[in-house]
Design a protein around this motif. Structure first.
Motif, PDB file in Angstrom:
ATOM      1  N   GLN A   1     -12.968 -18.479  57.397  1.00  0.00           N
ATOM      2  CA  GLN A   1     -11.567 -18.916  57.304  1.00  0.00           C
ATOM      3  C   GLN A   1     -11.507 -20.403  56.938  1.00  0.00           C
ATOM      4  O   GLN A   1     -10.647 -20.842  56.187  1.00  0.00           O
ATOM      5  N   GLN A   2     -12.475 -21.166  57.441  1.00  0.00           N
ATOM      6  CA  GLN A   2     -12.505 -22.622  57.152  1.00  0.00           C
ATOM      7  C   GLN A   2     -12.684 -22.882  55.658  1.00  0.00           C
ATOM      8  O   GLN A   2     -12.154 -23.830  55.107  1.00  0.00           O
ATOM      9  N   ASP A   3     -13.462 -22.008  55.009  1.00  0.00           N
ATOM     10  CA  ASP A   3     -13.796 -22.258  53.589  1.00  0.00           C
ATOM     11  C   ASP A   3     -12.987 -21.407  52.622  1.00  0.00           C
ATOM     12  O   ASP A   3     -12.971 -21.670  51.421  1.00  0.00           O
ATOM     13  N   PHE A   4     -12.359 -20.325  53.110  1.00  0.00           N
ATOM     14  CA  PHE A   4     -11.570 -19.451  52.219  1.00  0.00           C
ATOM     15  C   PHE A   4     -10.253 -19.148  52.911  1.00  0.00           C
ATOM     16  O   PHE A   4     -10.181 -19.075  54.128  1.00  0.00           O
ATOM     17  N   SER A   5      -9.194 -18.931  52.096  1.00  0.00           N
ATOM     18  CA  SER A   5      -7.909 -18.653  52.769  1.00  0.00           C
ATOM     19  C   SER A   5      -7.821 -17.149  53.014  1.00  0.00           C
ATOM     20  O   SER A   5      -7.091 -16.437  52.324  1.00  0.00           O
ATOM     21  N   LEU A   6      -8.597 -16.716  54.007  1.00  0.00           N
ATOM     22  CA  LEU A   6      -8.590 -15.278  54.313  1.00  0.00           C
ATOM     23  C   LEU A   6      -7.238 -14.907  54.922  1.00  0.00           C
ATOM     24  O   LEU A   6      -6.718 -15.633  55.773  1.00  0.00           O
ATOM     25  N   SER A   7      -6.683 -13.782  54.509  1.00  0.00           N
ATOM     26  CA  SER A   7      -5.461 -13.313  55.199  1.00  0.00           C
ATOM     27  C   SER A   7      -5.882 -12.678  56.526  1.00  0.00           C
ATOM     28  O   SER A   7      -7.071 -12.487  56.803  1.00  0.00           O
ATOM     29  N   ALA A   8      -4.877 -12.342  57.314  1.00  0.00           N
ATOM     30  CA  ALA A   8      -5.175 -11.839  58.666  1.00  0.00           C
ATOM     31  C   ALA A   8      -5.832 -10.466  58.596  1.00  0.00           C
ATOM     32  O   ALA A   8      -5.621  -9.705  57.650  1.00  0.00           O
ATOM     33  N   VAL A   9      -6.672 -10.211  59.613  1.00  0.00           N
ATOM     34  CA  VAL A   9      -7.269  -8.877  59.753  1.00  0.00           C
ATOM     35  C   VAL A   9      -7.128  -8.431  61.195  1.00  0.00           C
ATOM     36  O   VAL A   9      -7.030  -9.259  62.118  1.00  0.00           O
ATOM     37  N   ALA A  10      -7.117  -7.127  61.378  1.00  0.00           N
ATOM     38  CA  ALA A  10      -7.209  -6.536  62.723  1.00  0.00           C
ATOM     39  C   ALA A  10      -8.631  -6.001  62.838  1.00  0.00           C
ATOM     40  O   ALA A  10      -9.071  -5.223  61.987  1.00  0.00           O
ATOM     41  N   MET A  11      -9.361  -6.513  63.856  1.00  0.00           N
ATOM     42  CA  MET A  11     -10.762  -6.103  64.026  1.00  0.00           C
ATOM     43  C   MET A  11     -10.911  -5.312  65.316  1.00  0.00           C
ATOM     44  O   MET A  11     -10.259  -5.635  66.329  1.00  0.00           O
ATOM     45  N   HIS A  12     -11.746  -4.288  65.244  1.00  0.00           N
ATOM     46  CA  HIS A  12     -12.089  -3.543  66.465  1.00  0.00           C
ATOM     47  C   HIS A  12     -13.600  -3.408  66.543  1.00  0.00           C
ATOM     48  O   HIS A  12     -14.234  -2.951  65.587  1.00  0.00           O
TER      49      HIS A  12
END
Ligand SMILES: C[C@@](CO)(OP(=O)(O)O)[C@H](O)COP(=O)(O)OP(=O)(O)OC[C@H]1O[C@@H](n2ccc(N)nc2=O)[C@H](O)[C@@H]1O
Ligand SMILES: Nc1ncnc2c1ncn2[C@@H]1O[C@H](COP(=O)(O)OP(=O)(O)O)[C@@H](O)[C@H]1O
Length: 272
Positions: free
Chosen positions: A73-84
């Motif tokens: 996230q620091q290096d790329f503008s990742l969108s939100a994810v839901a992780m399980h």
């Protein structure tokens, strides 16, 4: 997207000396085994992280899956994810379960967001998560040096079709503590020479330096090793800083289902 972070064992583990950065140089062979967690991530409106299965003894924000997401996230503008994360691999056990989850999160997000990260770049991110995370980016039998990040794939045909009986007595040995207790000694024989021999000649030659520390604190680990040999193991030892013990067998030993009534155990076939 779903991935299956697997575990590893260490075939031998020599601690060669303390480094200026506070870590230790080690020599070991990382060997992947197919006991796996389950990790799913889907795109979502907002970030969430849920777990099931074994209870994780770390605060959620300290989870290596979340740390991996934050690193990217620091290096790329990742969108939100839901992780399980469904936890199966016993923790703090020398099986690298948490480290594997972190490394597999990096690989999953790389594919999910088409980040185009090379293996070298993934190895670099993995090392920021922990010393044995880079192994899970390679995820094949490797001779490792440095902190555990300098890796060279190694062929071990002598382990083909062997069975591994994994026994975890649930004794948590903190990695930092184990390193702090170690008396560093010159190895009698180098790891590479030992594993070039047939596994039934590894006994007393393939040494995990942490066994001395762990066995002094938990004598029952010595009993587990003796039981594994009595059951016919060609080799038995401890993985990582412990407390998981493993035995290598040519075939499933009689009575293994009842040999360790109060411990987690599983029997696995080598991937090779
Ligand atoms: C020693 C091994 C062998 O596989 O033990 P296990 O964790 O598998 O039992 C691993 O390399 C562990 O890797 P990992 O569990 O990621 O350790 P890290 O989080 O990087 O480090 C935790 C602490 O262990 C110590 N540490 C770890 C690795 C290393 N090469 N030298 C060290 O001195 C340091 O005190 C460090 O602060
Ligand atoms: N996803 C995770 N799964 C398991 N442990 C985790 C995870 N994230 C962080 N941790 C923390 O990391 C510690 C070591 O995890 P793990 O890699 O399973 O130990 P080891 O390498 O000794 O088998 C755990 O005791 C826990 O506090």
């Amino acid at each position: 997207m779903i991935v299956f972070p697997n575990a590893k064992i260490n075939l031998g583990l020599q601690v060669n000396g303390k480094r200026p950065d506070g870590y230790h140089d080690i020599s070991t062979i990382f060997y992947p085994l197919p006991v796996c967690d389950i990790l799913e991530a889907v795109r979502a409106e907002e970030f969430s992280f849920h777990t099931s299965g074994l209870t994780i003894d770390a605060p959620a924000l300290g989870n290596l899956c979340i740390k991996a997401y934050q690193l990217l996230q620091q290096d790329f503008s990742l969108s939100a994810v839901a992780m399980h994360l469904h936890k199966v691999i016993p923790m703090g056990a020398g099986l690298g379960g948490g480290s594997s989850d972190g490394a597999f999160t990096l690989m999953l997000l790389n594919r999910m967001f088409n980040l185009g990260l090379t293996r070298e770049q993934l190895l670099g991110y993995a090392l920021q998560l922990g010393s044995d995370c880079p192994f899970f980016i390679m995820n094949e039998p490797c001779f490792a040096g440095g902190r555990g990040e300098v890796m060279e794939p190694i062929q071990l045909p002598s382990l083909k079709n062997k069975l591994f009986l994994i026994v975890n007595p649930g004794l948590h040995i903190n990695t930092a503590w184990a390193f702090s207790q170690l008396k560093i000694r010159e190895p009698k024989i180098h790891l590479r020479e030992v594993v070039a021999l047939p596994p039934d000649q590894w006994r007393d030659l393939l040494v995990n330096d942490f066994e001395e520390v762990a066995f002094e604190k938990h004598a029952e680990l010595i009993d587990i090793r003796s039981t594994l040999y009595r059951m016919g193991a060609v080799f038995a030892g401890m993985t990582g800083t412990g407390s998981t013990m493993f035995g290598i067998f040519d075939s499933a030993p009689a009575g293994y289902r009842t040999a360790f009534p109060s411990h987690y155990f599983t029997i696995l076939q080598s991937n090779d």
